[in-house]
Design a protein around this motif. Structure first.
Motif, PDB file in Angstrom:
ATOM      1  N   GLU A 187       0.838  -1.208   0.000  1.00 37.34           N
ATOM      2  CA  GLU A 187       0.000   0.000   0.000  1.00 37.34           C
ATOM      3  C   GLU A 187       0.868   1.251   0.000  1.00 37.34           C
ATOM      4  OE1 GLU A 187      -3.617   0.236   2.353  1.00 37.34           O
ATOM      5  OE2 GLU A 187      -3.298  -1.838   2.994  1.00 37.34           O
ATOM      6  N   LYS A 188       2.056   1.155   0.612  1.00 36.57           N
ATOM      7  CA  LYS A 188       2.978   2.295   0.621  1.00 36.57           C
ATOM      8  C   LYS A 188       3.372   2.656  -0.803  1.00 36.57           C
ATOM      9  CE  LYS A 188       7.418   3.815   2.520  1.00 36.57           C
ATOM     10  NZ  LYS A 188       8.585   3.431   3.356  1.00 36.57           N
ATOM     11  N   TRP A 189       3.702   1.634  -1.614  1.00 36.07           N
ATOM     12  CA  TRP A 189       4.061   1.884  -3.014  1.00 36.07           C
ATOM     13  C   TRP A 189       2.873   2.471  -3.771  1.00 36.07           C
ATOM     14  CZ3 TRP A 189       1.832  -0.235  -7.404  1.00 36.07           C
ATOM     15  CH2 TRP A 189       2.471   0.063  -8.619  1.00 36.07           C
ATOM     16  N   LEU A 194       0.126   7.339  -6.264  1.00 34.36           N
ATOM     17  CA  LEU A 194      -1.028   8.237  -6.290  1.00 34.36           C
ATOM     18  C   LEU A 194      -0.626   9.667  -5.923  1.00 34.36           C
ATOM     19  CD1 LEU A 194      -3.773   5.986  -4.623  1.00 34.36           C
ATOM     20  CD2 LEU A 194      -3.471   6.507  -7.052  1.00 34.36           C
ATOM     21  N   ARG A 195       0.281   9.818  -4.923  1.00 29.35           N
ATOM     22  CA  ARG A 195       0.736  11.155  -4.529  1.00 29.35           C
ATOM     23  C   ARG A 195       1.487  11.834  -5.667  1.00 29.35           C
ATOM     24  NH1 ARG A 195       1.807   8.698   0.513  1.00 29.35           N
ATOM     25  NH2 ARG A 195       3.985   8.394  -0.098  1.00 29.35           N
ATOM     26  N   SER A 196       2.259  11.030  -6.415  1.00 25.80           N
ATOM     27  CA  SER A 196       3.011  11.611  -7.534  1.00 25.80           C
ATOM     28  C   SER A 196       2.079  12.123  -8.627  1.00 25.80           C
ATOM     29  CB  SER A 196       3.975  10.578  -8.118  1.00 25.80           C
ATOM     30  OG  SER A 196       3.267   9.531  -8.782  1.00 25.80           O
ATOM     31  N   THR A 216      -0.752   0.942 -15.012  1.00 33.37           N
ATOM     32  CA  THR A 216      -1.624   1.762 -15.848  1.00 33.37           C
ATOM     33  C   THR A 216      -2.637   2.416 -14.925  1.00 33.37           C
ATOM     34  OG1 THR A 216      -1.420   0.263 -17.734  1.00 33.37           O
ATOM     35  CG2 THR A 216      -3.305   1.762 -17.736  1.00 33.37           C
ATOM     36  N   LEU A 217      -2.802   3.733 -15.051  1.00 32.38           N
ATOM     37  CA  LEU A 217      -3.685   4.467 -14.146  1.00 32.38           C
ATOM     38  C   LEU A 217      -4.636   5.343 -14.966  1.00 32.38           C
ATOM     39  CD1 LEU A 217      -2.567   6.163 -10.850  1.00 32.38           C
ATOM     40  CD2 LEU A 217      -4.280   7.207 -12.312  1.00 32.38           C
TER      41      LEU A 217
END
Length: 229
Positions: A187-189, A194-196, A216-217
């Motif tokens: 979850e950290k990764w 997501l923060r980036s 892919t996002l």
């Protein structure tokens, strides 16, 4: 209200029974399974349509039919003769580009049926077919001749490696923790990615990633984000 409750109870019972029978698409049902499915749907409709019919008159026959199907399936697994009797045998209808007309007549398989099945597999010339077999489900399995087959990495001796498909980590704003674990990701990764992108999980329509952390996002579009708020 009574009809609604009966319908819900029978719906849950049928879902449970079909899960017991195993996962198959309708086009893959064996003859015995198709018969059981049709009978169950007809029996279940009677208590829903007529309140004077006790629920037990619908529940008991459904349970009996499913139990009979489970027993039949168990016997079929152990006896090849019984399996052939109940489900039939696959039949070859094309060998080395030549159609077996007797086999097609026995199966009551028309030329239109054959060509439709071949076209569904992007085959338009019978002479390109080495083997075509009609399975017990009615589906046609096809092996093309070597010259007609699409080139593969193995044929061309191209280097490469086998890799698992990417896992869906976020679906419509929901983080799938089990999929994240199966992909060997943390979850950290996930949150760092997501923060980036300046996104929260709720802002993501779809995120997929493989074990190599290639992802892919797809963000949620602005219209849906506005509706959600």
């Amino acid at each position: 209200m009574i009809v609604l409750i009966r319908a819900i109870l029978l719906y849950l019972l049928i879902i449970f029974c079909l899960r017991l029978m195993g996962k198959r698409q309708l086009g893959e049902l064996q003859p015995s399974e198709l018969v059981i499915t049709i009978l169950i749907s007809n029996i279940a409709s009677l208590p829903i349509e007529d309140n004077s019919i006790p629920m037990v008159m619908g529940v008991v026959p459904i349970i009996v039919l499913v139990t009979f199907e489970l027993i039949t399936s168990s016997v079929s697994l152990k006896s090849k003769k019984f399996r052939s009797l109940v489900s039939g045998k696959p039949m070859v209808i094309i060998h080395d580009g030549k159609v077996d007309q007797q086999a097609m007549h026995k199966l009551r398989f028309s030329i239109d049926d054959l060509m439709e099945s071949l076209r569904a597999k992007s085959i338009f010339d019978i002479s390109d077919v080495q083997y075509a077999i009609v399975e017990t489900t009615g589906q046609v399995s096809v092996l093309q001749k070597h010259a007609a087959q699409s080139a593969t990495a193995g044929m061309l001796k191209l280097p490469g490696r086998d890799a698992d498909p990417p896992s869906i980590l976020i679906s419509d704003g929901v983080v799938l923790k089990e999929a994240l674990k199966e992909a060997g990701l943390t979850e950290k990764w996930l949150h760092s990615i997501l923060r980036s992108q300046s996104l929260a999980p709720a802002d993501v329509f779809l995120m997929m990633a493989d074990k190599g952390k290639q992802y892919t996002l797809i963000p949620l579009d602005s219209v849906r984000k506005g509706a959600a708020k």
